[in-house]
Design a protein around this motif. Structure first.
Motif, PDB file in Angstrom:
ATOM      1  N   SER A  26       0.819  -1.213   0.000  1.00  0.00           N
ATOM      2  CA  SER A  26       0.000   0.000   0.000  1.00  0.00           C
ATOM      3  C   SER A  26       0.853   1.263   0.000  1.00  0.00           C
ATOM      4  N   GLU A  27       2.101   1.147   0.434  1.00  0.00           N
ATOM      5  CA  GLU A  27       3.011   2.286   0.364  1.00  0.00           C
ATOM      6  C   GLU A  27       3.385   2.599  -1.082  1.00  0.00           C
ATOM      7  N   LYS A  28       3.226   1.613  -1.979  1.00  0.00           N
ATOM      8  CA  LYS A  28       3.524   1.778  -3.402  1.00  0.00           C
ATOM      9  C   LYS A  28       2.247   1.968  -4.219  1.00  0.00           C
ATOM     10  N   ASN A  29       1.149   2.385  -3.557  1.00  0.00           N
ATOM     11  CA  ASN A  29      -0.158   2.589  -4.196  1.00  0.00           C
ATOM     12  C   ASN A  29      -0.730   1.295  -4.773  1.00  0.00           C
ATOM     13  N   LYS A  30      -0.459   0.155  -4.126  1.00  0.00           N
ATOM     14  CA  LYS A  30      -1.030  -1.121  -4.525  1.00  0.00           C
ATOM     15  C   LYS A  30      -1.850  -1.660  -3.356  1.00  0.00           C
ATOM     16  N   TYR A  31      -3.107  -1.977  -3.615  1.00  0.00           N
ATOM     17  CA  TYR A  31      -4.011  -2.447  -2.575  1.00  0.00           C
ATOM     18  C   TYR A  31      -4.534  -3.826  -2.941  1.00  0.00           C
ATOM     19  N   THR A  32      -4.692  -4.687  -1.929  1.00  0.00           N
ATOM     20  CA  THR A  32      -5.078  -6.070  -2.142  1.00  0.00           C
ATOM     21  C   THR A  32      -6.502  -6.294  -1.635  1.00  0.00           C
ATOM     22  N   PHE A  33      -7.324  -6.936  -2.469  1.00  0.00           N
ATOM     23  CA  PHE A  33      -8.707  -7.229  -2.115  1.00  0.00           C
ATOM     24  C   PHE A  33      -9.011  -8.684  -2.419  1.00  0.00           C
ATOM     25  N   GLU A  34      -9.913  -9.263  -1.623  1.00  0.00           N
ATOM     26  CA  GLU A  34     -10.472 -10.565  -1.971  1.00  0.00           C
ATOM     27  C   GLU A  34     -11.655 -10.289  -2.886  1.00  0.00           C
ATOM     28  N   VAL A  35     -11.675 -10.953  -4.037  1.00  0.00           N
ATOM     29  CA  VAL A  35     -12.705 -10.675  -5.034  1.00  0.00           C
ATOM     30  C   VAL A  35     -13.478 -11.943  -5.388  1.00  0.00           C
TER      31      VAL A  35
ATOM     32  N   VAL B 202      -9.263 -19.027  -2.788  1.00  0.00           N
ATOM     33  CA  VAL B 202      -9.487 -17.587  -2.714  1.00  0.00           C
ATOM     34  C   VAL B 202      -8.946 -16.933  -3.984  1.00  0.00           C
ATOM     35  N   THR B 203      -9.657 -15.928  -4.478  1.00  0.00           N
ATOM     36  CA  THR B 203      -9.163 -15.121  -5.584  1.00  0.00           C
ATOM     37  C   THR B 203      -8.849 -13.739  -5.047  1.00  0.00           C
ATOM     38  N   LYS B 204      -7.611 -13.292  -5.264  1.00  0.00           N
ATOM     39  CA  LYS B 204      -7.169 -11.983  -4.791  1.00  0.00           C
ATOM     40  C   LYS B 204      -6.899 -11.081  -5.982  1.00  0.00           C
ATOM     41  N   ALA B 205      -7.064  -9.779  -5.769  1.00  0.00           N
ATOM     42  CA  ALA B 205      -6.749  -8.800  -6.805  1.00  0.00           C
ATOM     43  C   ALA B 205      -5.837  -7.750  -6.198  1.00  0.00           C
ATOM     44  N   ILE B 206      -4.716  -7.494  -6.859  1.00  0.00           N
ATOM     45  CA  ILE B 206      -3.817  -6.411  -6.455  1.00  0.00           C
ATOM     46  C   ILE B 206      -4.085  -5.260  -7.408  1.00  0.00           C
ATOM     47  N   VAL B 207      -4.614  -4.155  -6.857  1.00  0.00           N
ATOM     48  CA  VAL B 207      -5.037  -3.013  -7.647  1.00  0.00           C
ATOM     49  C   VAL B 207      -3.998  -1.902  -7.498  1.00  0.00           C
ATOM     50  N   THR B 208      -3.448  -1.447  -8.617  1.00  0.00           N
ATOM     51  CA  THR B 208      -2.485  -0.356  -8.622  1.00  0.00           C
ATOM     52  C   THR B 208      -3.220   0.929  -8.963  1.00  0.00           C
ATOM     53  N   LEU B 209      -3.041   1.946  -8.106  1.00  0.00           N
ATOM     54  CA  LEU B 209      -3.690   3.237  -8.315  1.00  0.00           C
ATOM     55  C   LEU B 209      -2.723   4.224  -8.953  1.00  0.00           C
ATOM     56  N   ALA B 210      -3.277   5.268  -9.557  1.00  0.00           N
ATOM     57  CA  ALA B 210      -2.469   6.305 -10.183  1.00  0.00           C
ATOM     58  C   ALA B 210      -1.758   7.131  -9.101  1.00  0.00           C
ATOM     59  N   GLU B 211      -0.720   7.832  -9.504  1.00  0.00           N
ATOM     60  CA  GLU B 211       0.011   8.700  -8.582  1.00  0.00           C
ATOM     61  C   GLU B 211      -0.945   9.728  -7.981  1.00  0.00           C
TER      62      GLU B 211
ATOM     63  N   PHE C 283     -14.792   3.458  -4.043  1.00  0.00           N
ATOM     64  CA  PHE C 283     -13.948   4.471  -3.404  1.00  0.00           C
ATOM     65  C   PHE C 283     -14.025   5.786  -4.165  1.00  0.00           C
ATOM     66  N   LYS C 284     -15.230   6.126  -4.602  1.00  0.00           N
ATOM     67  CA  LYS C 284     -15.473   7.356  -5.351  1.00  0.00           C
ATOM     68  C   LYS C 284     -15.145   8.598  -4.525  1.00  0.00           C
ATOM     69  N   GLN C 285     -15.362   8.528  -3.202  1.00  0.00           N
ATOM     70  CA  GLN C 285     -15.115   9.688  -2.346  1.00  0.00           C
ATOM     71  C   GLN C 285     -13.623  10.029  -2.257  1.00  0.00           C
ATOM     72  N   TYR C 286     -12.746   9.062  -2.582  1.00  0.00           N
ATOM     73  CA  TYR C 286     -11.301   9.311  -2.565  1.00  0.00           C
ATOM     74  C   TYR C 286     -10.776   9.720  -3.941  1.00  0.00           C
ATOM     75  N   ASN C 287     -11.647   9.768  -4.958  1.00  0.00           N
ATOM     76  CA  ASN C 287     -11.272  10.114  -6.336  1.00  0.00           C
ATOM     77  C   ASN C 287     -10.116   9.261  -6.833  1.00  0.00           C
ATOM     78  N   VAL C 288     -10.276   7.949  -6.775  1.00  0.00           N
ATOM     79  CA  VAL C 288      -9.212   7.039  -7.193  1.00  0.00           C
ATOM     80  C   VAL C 288      -9.292   6.766  -8.691  1.00  0.00           C
ATOM     81  N   LYS C 289      -8.140   6.537  -9.280  1.00  0.00           N
ATOM     82  CA  LYS C 289      -8.023   6.148 -10.681  1.00  0.00           C
ATOM     83  C   LYS C 289      -7.173   4.888 -10.713  1.00  0.00           C
ATOM     84  N   VAL C 290      -7.742   3.780 -11.175  1.00  0.00           N
ATOM     85  CA  VAL C 290      -7.049   2.495 -11.216  1.00  0.00           C
ATOM     86  C   VAL C 290      -6.212   2.425 -12.486  1.00  0.00           C
ATOM     87  N   VAL C 291      -4.919   2.098 -12.310  1.00  0.00           N
ATOM     88  CA  VAL C 291      -4.006   1.971 -13.441  1.00  0.00           C
ATOM     89  C   VAL C 291      -3.978   0.527 -13.930  1.00  0.00           C
TER      90      VAL C 291
END
Length: 96
Positions: free
Chosen positions: A20-29, A78-87, A46-54
């Protein structure tokens, strides 16, 4: 599918906290969700945080046999997703 059915829960472990320090978040999907559905669900939830998924990376873990004493069973698949967000984008997982 509904966005709440696609994203089940965030995964908070030592490894995912470092990511998460590298803008990567892990979710169970959901097992049947694809990358496009996961991307739109994260941006909508996460619309309130104005996120843009890369990018979205998916990890499929298979069921694993476990044994405790004489009892045997399986650890669930389990299926996991690692989501990378924009800067500049950030999600506060602990408030969710």
């Amino acid at each position: 599918m509904d966005k709440y059915q696609i994203i089940k829960r965030p995964i908070v472990t030592e490894k995912s906290t470092k990511l998460s320090e590298k803008n990567k978040y892990t979710f169970e999907v959901d097992k049947n969700a694809n990358k496009i559905e996961i991307k739109s669900a994260v941006e909508e939830l996460f619309k309130q945080y104005n996120v843009k998924v890369v990018s979205v990376n998916i990890i499929n873990e298979v069921a694993k046999a476990k044994r405790v004493g004489t009892h045997s069973g399986f650890k669930p698949a389990v299926t996991k997703a690692i989501v990378t967000l924009a800067e500049g984008s950030k999600i506060d997982i602990y408030k969710v």
